[in-house]
Motif scaffolding. Structure first.
Motif, mmCIF file in Angstrom:
data_model
loop_
_atom_site.group_PDB
_atom_site.id
_atom_site.type_symbol
_atom_site.label_atom_id
_atom_site.label_comp_id
_atom_site.label_asym_id
_atom_site.label_seq_id
_atom_site.Cartn_x
_atom_site.Cartn_y
_atom_site.Cartn_z
ATOM 1 N N ASP A 146 0.825 -1.205 0.000
ATOM 2 C CA ASP A 146 0.000 0.000 0.000
ATOM 3 C C ASP A 146 0.861 1.257 0.000
ATOM 4 O O ASP A 146 0.555 2.235 -0.702
ATOM 5 N N ALA A 147 1.953 1.255 0.764
ATOM 6 C CA ALA A 147 2.857 2.413 0.782
ATOM 7 C C ALA A 147 3.470 2.636 -0.595
ATOM 8 O O ALA A 147 3.572 3.782 -1.071
ATOM 9 N N ILE A 148 3.880 1.551 -1.252
ATOM 10 C CA ILE A 148 4.452 1.663 -2.599
ATOM 11 C C ILE A 148 3.407 2.185 -3.573
ATOM 12 O O ILE A 148 3.687 3.059 -4.405
ATOM 13 N N ALA A 149 2.188 1.660 -3.478
ATOM 14 C CA ALA A 149 1.111 2.107 -4.368
ATOM 15 C C ALA A 149 0.809 3.589 -4.153
ATOM 16 O O ALA A 149 0.608 4.343 -5.121
ATOM 17 N N ARG A 150 0.765 4.026 -2.901
ATOM 18 C CA ARG A 150 0.471 5.441 -2.621
ATOM 19 C C ARG A 150 1.576 6.348 -3.172
ATOM 20 O O ARG A 150 1.282 7.442 -3.694
ATOM 21 N N VAL A 495 14.060 15.814 0.861
ATOM 22 C CA VAL A 495 12.897 15.383 0.080
ATOM 23 C C VAL A 495 13.343 14.564 -1.128
ATOM 24 O O VAL A 495 12.754 13.523 -1.447
ATOM 25 N N GLU A 496 14.391 15.005 -1.793
ATOM 26 C CA GLU A 496 14.901 14.261 -2.944
ATOM 27 C C GLU A 496 15.456 12.905 -2.503
ATOM 28 O O GLU A 496 15.281 11.894 -3.210
ATOM 29 N N LYS A 497 16.110 12.869 -1.355
ATOM 30 C CA LYS A 497 16.588 11.586 -0.828
ATOM 31 C C LYS A 497 15.418 10.640 -0.564
ATOM 32 O O LYS A 497 15.479 9.442 -0.886
ATOM 33 N N ALA A 498 14.364 11.170 0.035
ATOM 34 C CA ALA A 498 13.197 10.339 0.323
ATOM 35 C C ALA A 498 12.592 9.793 -0.959
ATOM 36 O O ALA A 498 12.219 8.612 -1.029
ATOM 37 N N ARG A 499 12.506 10.625 -1.973
ATOM 38 C CA ARG A 499 11.950 10.158 -3.252
ATOM 39 C C ARG A 499 12.784 9.009 -3.826
ATOM 40 O O ARG A 499 12.234 8.000 -4.279
ATOM 41 N N CYS A 500 14.077 9.164 -3.816
ATOM 42 C CA CYS A 500 14.950 8.106 -4.339
ATOM 43 C C CYS A 500 14.779 6.811 -3.550
ATOM 44 O O CYS A 500 14.746 5.717 -4.129
ATOM 45 N N HIS A 501 14.660 6.934 -2.243
ATOM 46 C CA HIS A 501 14.480 5.736 -1.418
ATOM 47 C C HIS A 501 13.149 5.051 -1.725
ATOM 48 O O HIS A 501 13.085 3.819 -1.813
ATOM 49 N N GLU A 503 11.535 5.124 -4.530
ATOM 50 C CA GLU A 503 11.636 4.512 -5.851
ATOM 51 C C GLU A 503 12.429 3.214 -5.812
ATOM 52 O O GLU A 503 12.167 2.292 -6.595
ATOM 53 N N ASN A 504 13.389 3.120 -4.894
ATOM 54 C CA ASN A 504 14.208 1.915 -4.763
ATOM 55 C C ASN A 504 13.623 0.912 -3.766
ATOM 56 O O ASN A 504 14.284 -0.069 -3.414
ATOM 57 N N LEU A 505 12.386 1.169 -3.312
ATOM 58 C CA LEU A 505 11.698 0.309 -2.348
ATOM 59 C C LEU A 505 12.421 0.254 -1.003
ATOM 60 O O LEU A 505 12.245 -0.686 -0.232
ATOM 61 N N SER A 506 13.206 1.278 -0.717
ATOM 62 C CA SER A 506 13.897 1.383 0.581
ATOM 63 C C SER A 506 12.996 2.178 1.523
ATOM 64 O O SER A 506 13.245 3.363 1.810
ATOM 65 N N LEU A 507 11.944 1.536 1.995
ATOM 66 C CA LEU A 507 10.904 2.245 2.733
ATOM 67 C C LEU A 507 11.409 2.757 4.079
ATOM 68 O O LEU A 507 11.038 3.851 4.511
#
Length: 643
Positions: A146-150, A495-501, A503-507
């Motif tokens: 669900d987190a990935i989908a959101r 914020v950019e770091k969070a986006r990259c994480h 995208e890499n499924l590094s929740l």
């Protein structure tokens, strides 16, 4: 399609010895659906070249019960036996919030966005086995999905998030008998419990599918060691002492059956080549190593039917055999809408191949070896990635339904709320690895990160200062307030770091990056001490007012960036910042850009959005804590902690 059944062509005689499935299958197939009418010859509704009537001897009518309808026949044109997958009419879809204008108080959006024409992001969880109610392991997989989908929705993608329940097999029949119910009644009850739990955990799936099956052929007598809990024959070399299953730690039983087989060994070279040319097919990388080890050790054909299990879909032309519970293809059929004349091509065009199959490591072999081989045999495109996450333990001990040691997710949600449960498991467990739950750590993490860092100090005290010194009205635009301020640069980098994480499924790392914004904000406000600036007046008061705007802008960004993890909490934060509910469904990741708060906007009166979890000792024992409820209760229907 209620009241429909599928027609299936089969050879007039079945081979008497073990044969490999014909690999000569084109990339396109046909879908044949037949209206169920016992008084007339079935009519060809939709499919290959032209409408036709098929001879009665070429059709198999499958009995349709309340939980087994309708069927879609996915028939490769040159296949001796077509693929058969079942799709339930009443599959439910969650209703997504309508997308409206971009979140941008005090200013018009920069322009309406064109609808995305990119392929959808198709995300699947396993079909969960309904021999018992959902446990924390299945909840963890689905929370992560669900987190990935959101997050993918925040990127503006069309997302098809598929989950569901697997409702055939020996364990399910036994569980139904033990409870005094029919298999149908048992499956209805347990499947419903999954939906209720997903709602409690703020999981917004798009498709919920109940049971599905595929068919291949070849027949032989087979004798081997069988794990009833896995519902799988085991190689003796993979068993523990006393022939125990390494997963369930129970002895396997010797079983001999006359079964159908899938010729997995034919795909040895193709699977080897797949993983060499596309190492991202299996993630994390150490899971890829496991899969390669299995394949390199030599693949054996595996049984796809059971003669000893009555609760299942019967094999065509052999009512003594039922299809092996796992042999499924719900992913493809789930993409179809409830149309009268669906086809394989429609399903494929609706989003196949899947972008991500998200699974637990215990079923990695099925999804990363068997399933790709089945798709190769059918001439269908493989999913883009299979991600196998680790196991959860409780206080250092393995959990599992079969072992009787489970952590009840329903109880956790009831005690602490969905946001706390979601945050702890996605933040504390590095996605892909094993992770451990202990109540002490759960409470400490939730209090420190959510109650203190995000929702407490940073949001509440800043809104309190704004009310006291600025009548809850923003005195500056957030862009103007942060001009030349390095804090803005810090937030943008995080914020950019969070986006990259994400995208890499590094929740877990994504959570950490967002939390760093909160930590930086708390450090900033402590160093700037705006309460002192307001007392001094003049220029100091003006700078203090800018500091409050800067912190509230950071809180707005945190709420968006953390929303895949804790959606209800983040929506309450945005509401506390004065954003109307009709804008919350319009959020995109671009709204994390700095500069959306506008001068003159009036904030609501500050109120708690997340309460600390308070505990007290029982009998003076530190190790025996209980959660204490505050007199002020916060609605759990909104996903808050009651503490």
């Amino acid at each position: 399609m209620d009241g429909w059944t599928a027609g299936i062509r089969y050879p007039s005689s079945r081979p008497s010895q073990r044969e490999a499935f014909d690999d000569n299958v084109p990339s396109t197939g046909r879908c044949c659906c037949f209206r169920r009418d016992e008084t007339k010859a079935p009519s060809f509704i939709h499919g290959g070249a032209s409408p036709a009537l098929l001879p009665e001897r070429d059709l198999l009518r499958l009995p349709l019960s309340s939980s087994l309808r309708p069927y879609l026949l996915l028939a490769p044109r040159s296949s001796p036996l077509p693929l058969l997958c079942r799709r339930r009419c009443s599959s439910s879809s969650s209703s997504a919030a309508p997308r409206v204008s971009s979140l941008n108080l005090g200013a018009d959006p920069e322009g309406a966005k064109e609808p995305s024409k990119a392929p959808p992001f198709v995300l699947t969880t396993p079909l969960y086995y309904v021999n018992a109610p959902p446990h924390m392991g299945s909840a963890y997989t689905t929370i992560a999905a669900d987190a990935i989908a959101r997050f993918q929705r925040l990127l503006g993608k069309k997302v098809i998030f598929i989950t569901g329940t697997d409702e055939h097999g020996e364990k399910i029949a036994a569980a139904a008998e033990a409870s005094g119910n029919s298999p149908n009644e048992h499956c209805d009850t347990i499947s419903h419990s999954y939906r209720l739990l997903w709602a409690d955990l703020d999981i917004k799936y798009d498709k919920f599918i109940r049971t599905t099956s595929l068919r291949h052929e070849a027949v032989a007598d087979y004798e081997g060691l069988y794990c009833i809990n896995c519902e799988e024959y085991k190689d003796e070399k993979e068993l523990l002492e006393n022939k125990c299953c390494p997963m369930h730690l129970k002895p396997c039983v010797l079983r001999k059956e006359d079964n159908f087989f899938f010729a997995l060994s034919k795909y040895q070279k193709k699977l080897e080549d797949l993983l060499l040319s596309n190492p991202d097919f299996v993630k994390p990388s150490f899971r890829l190593n496991e899969v390669q080890s299995w394949i390199n050790s030599g693949l054996r054909d595996f049984s796809i039917s059971r003669s000893s299990v009555d609760w299942g879909i019967p094999v065509p032309n052999d009512n003594k055999q039922t299809i092996y519970v796992w042999f499924d293809a719900f992913y493809i059929s789930a993409l179809l809408e409830n149309e009268e004349s669906p086809s394989l091509q429609q399903a494929v065009n609706s989003g196949w191949p899947a972008s991500l199959h998200l699974i637990g490591k215990d079923i990695l072999r099925f999804h990363a070896v068997y399933w790709p081989a089945m798709l190769m045999s059918a001439g269908l495109t493989l999913p883009k990635m299979v991600f196998g996450h680790g196991f959860l333990t409780k206080d250092g001990m393995k959990m599992g339904k079969s072992l009787g040691n489970t952590l009840e997710p329903k109880d956790l949600v009831h005690r602490f709320g969905a946001d706390a449960v979601r945050y702890f498991f996605l933040r504390e467990v590095e996605f892909g690895n094993d992770g451990d739950y202990s109540e002490d750590r759960f409470i400490n993490i939730v209090n420190a990160h959510l109650a203190n860092t995000v929702a407490g100090n940073l949001l509440n005290r800043t809104l309190g200062l704004l009310k006291k010194n600025c009548q809850s009205t923003l005195p500056f635009d957030s862009m103007a307030a942060a001009e030349g301020n390095p804090f803005k640069d810090t937030v943008e980098k995080l914020v950019e770091k969070a986006r990259c994480h994400y995208e890499n499924l590094s929740l877990s790392a994504a959570c950490e990056s967002v939390l760093e914004i909160g930590n930086a904000g708390n450090l900033y406000i402590d160093e700037r001490a705006p309460w002192s600036g307001f007392k001094q007046g003049g220029t100091s008061s003006e700078m203090a007012a800018k500091d409050l705007v800067i912190i509230l802008e950071a809180m707005r960004i945190i709420a968006i960036a953390l929303s895949p993890i804790t959606p209800s909490l983040c929506w309450r934060i945005l509401s506390q910042l004065g954003f109307p509910k009709d804008q919350l469904g319009a959020l995109t990741w671009s709204d994390t850009d700095w500069g959306r708060l506008r001068a003159g906007h009036i904030m609501p009166d500050p109120k708690p959005v997340f309460a600390r979890i308070e505990t007290e000792k029982e009998d003076g024992n530190d190790s025996n804590l209980k959660v204490v409820k505050n007199k002020k209760k916060i609605s759990r229907s909104e996903g808050l902690v009651e503490a």
